[in-house]
Design a protein around this motif. Structure first.
Motif, PDB file in Angstrom:
ATOM      1  N   VAL A   1       0.842  -1.205   0.000  1.00  0.00           N
ATOM      2  CA  VAL A   1       0.000   0.000   0.000  1.00  0.00           C
ATOM      3  C   VAL A   1       0.873   1.249   0.000  1.00  0.00           C
ATOM      4  CG1 VAL A   1      -1.600   1.354   1.404  1.00  0.00           C
ATOM      5  CG2 VAL A   1      -2.012  -1.082   1.041  1.00  0.00           C
ATOM      6  N   MET A   2       1.879   1.285   0.861  1.00  0.00           N
ATOM      7  CA  MET A   2       2.727   2.474   0.953  1.00  0.00           C
ATOM      8  C   MET A   2       3.517   2.701  -0.325  1.00  0.00           C
ATOM      9  SD  MET A   2       4.139   2.725   4.866  1.00  0.00           S
ATOM     10  CE  MET A   2       4.874   1.097   4.905  1.00  0.00           C
ATOM     11  N   VAL A   3       4.140   1.639  -0.855  1.00  0.00           N
ATOM     12  CA  VAL A   3       4.964   1.795  -2.056  1.00  0.00           C
ATOM     13  C   VAL A   3       4.105   2.212  -3.245  1.00  0.00           C
ATOM     14  CG1 VAL A   3       6.430   0.584  -3.712  1.00  0.00           C
ATOM     15  CG2 VAL A   3       6.750   0.205  -1.266  1.00  0.00           C
ATOM     16  N   PHE A   4       2.939   1.588  -3.397  1.00  0.00           N
ATOM     17  CA  PHE A   4       2.077   1.929  -4.530  1.00  0.00           C
ATOM     18  C   PHE A   4       1.608   3.382  -4.445  1.00  0.00           C
ATOM     19  CE2 PHE A   4      -2.150   2.503  -6.306  1.00  0.00           C
ATOM     20  CZ  PHE A   4      -1.958   2.074  -7.613  1.00  0.00           C
ATOM     21  N   MET A   5       1.139   3.808  -3.287  1.00  0.00           N
ATOM     22  CA  MET A   5       0.614   5.160  -3.161  1.00  0.00           C
ATOM     23  C   MET A   5       1.714   6.204  -3.311  1.00  0.00           C
ATOM     24  SD  MET A   5      -2.252   4.687  -0.148  1.00  0.00           S
ATOM     25  CE  MET A   5      -2.916   6.324  -0.432  1.00  0.00           C
TER      26      MET A   5
ATOM     27  N   LEU B   1      -9.225  11.835  -8.878  1.00  0.00           N
ATOM     28  CA  LEU B   1      -9.243  10.554  -9.580  1.00  0.00           C
ATOM     29  C   LEU B   1      -8.077   9.680  -9.130  1.00  0.00           C
ATOM     30  CD1 LEU B   1     -10.158  11.550 -13.255  1.00  0.00           C
ATOM     31  CD2 LEU B   1     -11.537  10.201 -11.668  1.00  0.00           C
ATOM     32  N   LEU B   2      -6.902  10.286  -8.983  1.00  0.00           N
ATOM     33  CA  LEU B   2      -5.743   9.534  -8.520  1.00  0.00           C
ATOM     34  C   LEU B   2      -5.936   9.050  -7.088  1.00  0.00           C
ATOM     35  CD1 LEU B   2      -2.873   8.599  -9.262  1.00  0.00           C
ATOM     36  CD2 LEU B   2      -2.017  10.768  -8.364  1.00  0.00           C
ATOM     37  N   LEU B   3      -6.486   9.924  -6.240  1.00  0.00           N
ATOM     38  CA  LEU B   3      -6.764   9.539  -4.860  1.00  0.00           C
ATOM     39  C   LEU B   3      -7.772   8.404  -4.801  1.00  0.00           C
ATOM     40  CD1 LEU B   3      -6.570  10.016  -1.780  1.00  0.00           C
ATOM     41  CD2 LEU B   3      -8.358  11.757  -2.048  1.00  0.00           C
ATOM     42  N   LEU B   4      -8.803   8.479  -5.629  1.00  0.00           N
ATOM     43  CA  LEU B   4      -9.825   7.432  -5.655  1.00  0.00           C
ATOM     44  C   LEU B   4      -9.235   6.098  -6.087  1.00  0.00           C
ATOM     45  CD1 LEU B   4     -12.826   6.656  -5.417  1.00  0.00           C
ATOM     46  CD2 LEU B   4     -13.103   7.364  -7.802  1.00  0.00           C
ATOM     47  N   MET B   5      -8.373   6.111  -7.100  1.00  0.00           N
ATOM     48  CA  MET B   5      -7.777   4.869  -7.571  1.00  0.00           C
ATOM     49  C   MET B   5      -6.847   4.275  -6.521  1.00  0.00           C
ATOM     50  SD  MET B   5      -7.731   2.600  -9.797  1.00  0.00           S
ATOM     51  CE  MET B   5      -8.847   3.457 -10.913  1.00  0.00           C
ATOM     52  N   CYS B   6      -6.101   5.128  -5.810  1.00  0.00           N
ATOM     53  CA  CYS B   6      -5.240   4.614  -4.744  1.00  0.00           C
ATOM     54  C   CYS B   6      -6.076   3.984  -3.633  1.00  0.00           C
ATOM     55  CB  CYS B   6      -4.375   5.744  -4.182  1.00  0.00           C
ATOM     56  SG  CYS B   6      -3.092   6.320  -5.307  1.00  0.00           S
ATOM     57  N   THR B   7      -7.213   4.590  -3.325  1.00  0.00           N
ATOM     58  CA  THR B   7      -8.097   4.018  -2.315  1.00  0.00           C
ATOM     59  C   THR B   7      -8.639   2.670  -2.754  1.00  0.00           C
ATOM     60  OG1 THR B   7      -8.724   6.254  -1.631  1.00  0.00           O
ATOM     61  CG2 THR B   7     -10.139   4.447  -0.910  1.00  0.00           C
ATOM     62  N   LEU B   8      -9.009   2.555  -4.035  1.00  0.00           N
ATOM     63  CA  LEU B   8      -9.478   1.277  -4.559  1.00  0.00           C
ATOM     64  C   LEU B   8      -8.377   0.227  -4.504  1.00  0.00           C
ATOM     65  CD1 LEU B   8     -11.580   2.448  -7.649  1.00  0.00           C
ATOM     66  CD2 LEU B   8     -12.425   1.629  -5.437  1.00  0.00           C
ATOM     67  N   PHE B   9      -7.143   0.642  -4.756  1.00  0.00           N
ATOM     68  CA  PHE B   9      -6.031  -0.309  -4.687  1.00  0.00           C
ATOM     69  C   PHE B   9      -5.833  -0.807  -3.264  1.00  0.00           C
ATOM     70  CE2 PHE B   9      -1.525  -1.257  -4.009  1.00  0.00           C
ATOM     71  CZ  PHE B   9      -1.315  -2.225  -4.987  1.00  0.00           C
ATOM     72  N   VAL B  10      -5.953   0.097  -2.288  1.00  0.00           N
ATOM     73  CA  VAL B  10      -5.833  -0.321  -0.889  1.00  0.00           C
ATOM     74  C   VAL B  10      -6.906  -1.362  -0.555  1.00  0.00           C
ATOM     75  CG1 VAL B  10      -6.031   0.453   1.497  1.00  0.00           C
ATOM     76  CG2 VAL B  10      -4.751   1.818  -0.152  1.00  0.00           C
ATOM     77  N   SER B  11      -8.122  -1.109  -1.001  1.00  0.00           N
ATOM     78  CA  SER B  11      -9.206  -2.063  -0.743  1.00  0.00           C
ATOM     79  C   SER B  11      -8.940  -3.394  -1.430  1.00  0.00           C
ATOM     80  CB  SER B  11     -10.539  -1.480  -1.234  1.00  0.00           C
ATOM     81  OG  SER B  11     -10.807  -0.239  -0.601  1.00  0.00           O
ATOM     82  N   LEU B  12      -8.398  -3.349  -2.647  1.00  0.00           N
ATOM     83  CA  LEU B  12      -8.090  -4.584  -3.377  1.00  0.00           C
ATOM     84  C   LEU B  12      -7.008  -5.387  -2.666  1.00  0.00           C
ATOM     85  CD1 LEU B  12      -8.397  -6.381  -5.888  1.00  0.00           C
ATOM     86  CD2 LEU B  12      -6.712  -4.928  -7.031  1.00  0.00           C
ATOM     87  N   VAL B  13      -5.964  -4.707  -2.192  1.00  0.00           N
ATOM     88  CA  VAL B  13      -4.885  -5.396  -1.482  1.00  0.00           C
ATOM     89  C   VAL B  13      -5.408  -6.022  -0.194  1.00  0.00           C
ATOM     90  CG1 VAL B  13      -2.705  -5.056  -0.244  1.00  0.00           C
ATOM     91  CG2 VAL B  13      -3.044  -4.016  -2.487  1.00  0.00           C
ATOM     92  N   MET B  14      -6.264  -5.301   0.519  1.00  0.00           N
ATOM     93  CA  MET B  14      -6.824  -5.845   1.751  1.00  0.00           C
ATOM     94  C   MET B  14      -7.662  -7.092   1.472  1.00  0.00           C
ATOM     95  SD  MET B  14      -7.915  -2.273   3.617  1.00  0.00           S
ATOM     96  CE  MET B  14      -8.930  -3.120   4.805  1.00  0.00           C
ATOM     97  N   ARG B  15      -8.442  -7.056   0.399  1.00  0.00           N
ATOM     98  CA  ARG B  15      -9.265  -8.220   0.057  1.00  0.00           C
ATOM     99  C   ARG B  15      -8.392  -9.371  -0.437  1.00  0.00           C
ATOM    100  NH1 ARG B  15     -14.568  -9.209  -0.994  1.00  0.00           N
ATOM    101  NH2 ARG B  15     -15.053  -7.028  -0.553  1.00  0.00           N
ATOM    102  N   LEU B  16      -7.340  -9.047  -1.211  1.00  0.00           N
ATOM    103  CA  LEU B  16      -6.466 -10.082  -1.767  1.00  0.00           C
ATOM    104  C   LEU B  16      -5.714 -10.824  -0.675  1.00  0.00           C
ATOM    105  CD1 LEU B  16      -5.208 -11.403  -4.312  1.00  0.00           C
ATOM    106  CD2 LEU B  16      -3.482  -9.592  -4.263  1.00  0.00           C
ATOM    107  N   PHE B  17      -5.197 -10.077   0.296  1.00  0.00           N
ATOM    108  CA  PHE B  17      -4.432 -10.686   1.381  1.00  0.00           C
ATOM    109  C   PHE B  17      -5.301 -11.057   2.579  1.00  0.00           C
ATOM    110  CE2 PHE B  17      -1.112  -8.502  -0.975  1.00  0.00           C
ATOM    111  CZ  PHE B  17      -0.079  -9.422  -0.944  1.00  0.00           C
ATOM    112  N   ARG B  18      -6.595 -10.730   2.488  1.00  0.00           N
ATOM    113  CA  ARG B  18      -7.532 -11.050   3.557  1.00  0.00           C
ATOM    114  C   ARG B  18      -7.054 -10.492   4.896  1.00  0.00           C
ATOM    115  NH1 ARG B  18      -9.091 -17.383   2.117  1.00  0.00           N
ATOM    116  NH2 ARG B  18      -9.910 -16.961   0.016  1.00  0.00           N
TER     117      ARG B  18
END
Length: 307
Positions: free
Chosen positions: A235-239, A282-299
């Motif tokens: 999350v940190m590196v991506f954002m 838009l960039l902030l929204l996409m970063c937020t979606l990525f955080v949610s995706l990572v959380m779901r992926l790693f459970r």
């Protein structure tokens, strides 16, 4: 909260809560609300602000679809808007940076957590922290010098007869990837190390005694235990990569464009801060979606990442 009252006392606990609330409200919530509100307002002269034409609209967001070009993505020719292409490439290469940082950070974190002696660990931490003592601008300029056509890297490889002629390393997104990985790899190392250091080494030794190969030990024992640290680092590196401006500006080539550079152009070249706010949101929204995706992926939960 009860544990904090017992540990620090009522006064210190309330002070910590007030400082945290001030940081969240004044430096996070209010700026983002202002950003969102500005993104829906048109660019008008000062005399017309608040007048009949000053109405909320999606026009600033729709500008991202203006100006299409013909290009190739993954070997497929496509006709795509310029800013959509820039946005897509920024997200894609930010994911690449995140993966490269994990590939580099995982073995080093395992070495620090499970192999190196405790006496040598402070020295390793010191060596890792040394680059952070230098500003990001200077580090980016240092890599620009190293990767230059006739810079130290090309000269060394020519002298060693590995290559016949100097190589233009800063082409496409190569320089940006190198600079971002170097700048943000530590933000992957330390969360993974913290998660890995809490793993009981007896579990690894038991797996080895039972004949488990090293790759299965990491796949079945180490990696599942380190999921919160990996998710936090990702999350940190991506954002940080997606929101970086200095590194893409200094190490970018004539064929590379980062989305933050587009936002900067809207702000300082076009002087259209409202459109820049829409692009930033838009960039902030996409970063937020990525955080949610990572959380779901790693459970993992947000509390696990915060650790």
């Amino acid at each position: 909260m009860g544990n904090m009252f017992r540990r620090y006392g009522r006064g210190v606990t309330l002070l910590i809560c007030l400082i945290t609330a001030f940081w969240l409200v004044m430096l996070v919530i209010l700026p983002n609300i202002t950003l969102l509100e500005s993104s829906f307002r048109p660019l008008l002269p000062v005399t017309e602000i608040g007048g009949p034409q000053d109405q909320y609209t999606f026009a600033n967001y729709l500008k991202v679809f203006n100006g299409s070009i013909d290009t190739t993505l993954l070997g497929i020719p496509v006709h795509i808007p310029v800013h959509v292409l820039t946005f897509t490439l920024t997200l894609f290469y930010s994911v690449v940076v995140t993966l490269l940082c994990f590939i580099l950070a995982y073995p080093l974190a395992y070495f620090m957590a499970k192999i190196v002696s405790p006496k040598s660990l402070p020295t390793l931490f010191l060596l890792l922290f040394v680059p952070l003592w230098v500003s990001e601008v200077l580090r980016a300029f240092a890599w620009w010098i190293i990767l230059a056509l006739k810079g130290p890297l090309s000269s060394l490889l020519v002298w060693l007869h590995i290559i016949d002629a100097p190589v233009r390393w800063i082409s496409g997104y190569n320089g940006v990837l190198i600079g971002l990985v170097y700048t943000y790899v530590l933000f992957m190392i330390f969360p993974v190390y913290n998660a890995m250091s809490s793993l009981d080494s007896n579990q690894i030794e038991a797996a080895e005694d039972l004949g488990s190969p090293w790759w299965r030990t990491h796949l079945r024992i180490v990696l599942p235990h380190c999921k919160p640290g990996i998710a936090s680092g990702a999350v940190m590196v991506f954002m940080l990569s997606a929101g970086s401006l200095l590194v893409p500006t200094i190490l970018g080539s004539t064929t590379s464009q980062w989305f933050t550079q587009t936002i900067q152009q809207w702000m300082f070249d076009a002087l259209d801060w409202n459109t820049a706010a829409a692009y930033a949101f838009l960039l902030l929204l996409m970063c937020t979606l990525f955080v949610s995706l990572v959380m779901r992926l790693f459970r993992v939960k947000l509390a696990d990442i915060a650790k």
